[in-house]
Design a protein around this motif. Sequence first.
Motif, short mmCIF file in Angstrom:
data_model
loop_
_atom_site.label_atom_id
_atom_site.label_comp_id
_atom_site.label_asym_id
_atom_site.label_seq_id
_atom_site.Cartn_x
_atom_site.Cartn_y
_atom_site.Cartn_z
N LEU A 185 0.84 -1.20 0.00
CA LEU A 185 0.00 0.00 0.00
C LEU A 185 0.88 1.24 0.00
CD1 LEU A 185 -2.79 1.41 0.34
CD2 LEU A 185 -2.46 1.21 2.82
N VAL A 186 0.57 2.18 -0.88
CA VAL A 186 1.25 3.47 -0.91
C VAL A 186 0.25 4.54 -0.46
CG1 VAL A 186 2.37 5.22 -2.34
CG2 VAL A 186 2.83 2.79 -2.74
N VAL A 187 0.61 5.29 0.58
CA VAL A 187 -0.23 6.36 1.10
C VAL A 187 0.39 7.68 0.66
CG1 VAL A 187 -1.23 7.42 3.15
CG2 VAL A 187 -0.86 4.94 3.08
N LEU A 188 -0.36 8.45 -0.13
CA LEU A 188 0.16 9.68 -0.71
C LEU A 188 -0.53 10.90 -0.13
CD1 LEU A 188 1.76 11.28 -2.89
CD2 LEU A 188 -0.16 10.86 -4.44
N CYS A 189 0.28 11.86 0.28
CA CYS A 189 -0.22 13.17 0.70
C CYS A 189 0.49 14.20 -0.15
CB CYS A 189 0.05 13.42 2.18
SG CYS A 189 -0.49 15.04 2.76
N ALA A 190 -0.25 14.87 -1.01
CA ALA A 190 0.34 15.88 -1.89
C ALA A 190 -0.27 17.23 -1.57
CB ALA A 190 0.09 15.51 -3.36
N GLY A 200 11.74 21.06 5.48
CA GLY A 200 11.22 20.87 6.83
C GLY A 200 9.71 20.74 6.86
N VAL A 201 9.03 21.47 5.97
CA VAL A 201 7.58 21.36 5.88
C VAL A 201 7.18 19.95 5.47
CG1 VAL A 201 5.55 22.15 4.62
CG2 VAL A 201 7.25 23.80 5.39
N ARG A 202 7.85 19.41 4.46
CA ARG A 202 7.53 18.05 4.02
C ARG A 202 7.81 17.05 5.13
NH1 ARG A 202 9.69 20.23 -0.77
NH2 ARG A 202 11.74 19.38 -0.39
N LEU A 205 4.96 17.19 7.59
CA LEU A 205 3.79 16.50 7.07
C LEU A 205 3.94 14.99 7.20
CD1 LEU A 205 3.02 18.51 3.80
CD2 LEU A 205 1.55 18.29 5.80
N GLY A 206 5.15 14.49 6.95
CA GLY A 206 5.40 13.06 7.10
C GLY A 206 5.19 12.60 8.52
N ASP A 207 5.63 13.41 9.50
CA ASP A 207 5.43 13.06 10.92
C ASP A 207 3.95 13.00 11.26
OD1 ASP A 207 8.16 12.99 11.21
OD2 ASP A 207 8.31 15.02 12.05
N VAL A 208 3.20 14.00 10.79
CA VAL A 208 1.76 14.02 11.06
C VAL A 208 1.08 12.80 10.43
CG1 VAL A 208 -0.39 15.29 10.68
CG2 VAL A 208 1.71 16.53 11.21
N LEU A 209 1.44 12.52 9.20
CA LEU A 209 0.84 11.40 8.50
C LEU A 209 1.17 10.07 9.19
CD1 LEU A 209 -0.91 10.71 6.11
CD2 LEU A 209 1.14 10.63 4.67
#
Length: 343
Positions: A185-190, A200-202, A205-209
Amino acid sequence: MPRPNSKPAIVVGVDGSDNGLRALDWAIDEAARRGVRVRMVHAYQRTGVRHHLSPQANMSQMYDEGREVFTAARAHLAGGRNAGRVVGTALYEGPASEVLIDASNRSPLCVVGRRGRGRLASRVLGSTSTTLVAKSAIPLVVVPPEWVPGQDKGRHVLVGVDIPPHDIGPLDFAFAAARQASAPLVVLCAWDLGASASRGVRSALGDVLGEILAPWRARFADVDVTVVVEHTHPAPALVAHAEHARLLVLGTSTRPPRPRSSLTARPASHFGDRQGGAVARAVLCDAAVPVAVVPAPCAVAPGALGQDGVTQEAFHRTDPLAQRAGYFARTSLSRSTNASESS
């Protein structure tokens, strides 16, 4: 052990077109994975000269058309290993979208081809698919003309997610689909964050996800999950990552209104509204793989995707992340952007 036909059947719309047969092929394969049956549904529409037919002549023509469509569909499946999955047929008069909504109200899934008999270009979403996306109360799979049986082997399931997730239906559906197919499974947040975005923003977002996905990772420990965060517009990101996917999963939840700012973004699974936002329309028209559209609130039939799905009520009741994910996302992004600007 329950018999296969003891569970609600997957409903697939057939209309005599190649795209309808393609949807039937996909539905048959999915039914085999789920251990359920398939019911073929055809909508007879009284249009054009048919309005001038007598009731008896109209009924006769409806049955003749239905017999022709169903006979061709069964001939298409003849000799296939899962041809016996078809449990029956249903013929109704009325617009195809209304017929399919009524026929699938107790089904775990409705499947249609992206185009039917229309003359428009292949990248145009058909009227039946458009209406079903907006009104269906159960998960809908739209099968594109490019899909061919057998191409899914070894491919991953892709799901687009919001931060915070306003509906957990797409995640439930995607994790269960990956497990059923023994697929990664690939989970994508764009997010389209504009010129101010930083590495740092990305990372934030990865930490939140990662925190958002924790309940699903725990319940679906056997599913290999890859998280992808991209600073780009969601529609092309979803289409690009779906190129080698077996299934792309989207949601239809409506995002609550909020003030726009430099950090306001459009996440990959954001559908805009139940009429189909620009992102969803672009994805449904451009994706060369089947697209599953999961309505909000998730209306997946109990047991249809196994017993390990996370329910919306339980998630919001037991997981404090459901309430604080939005705050966490905003503060993390703000800190990362401020740090980037001061460096």
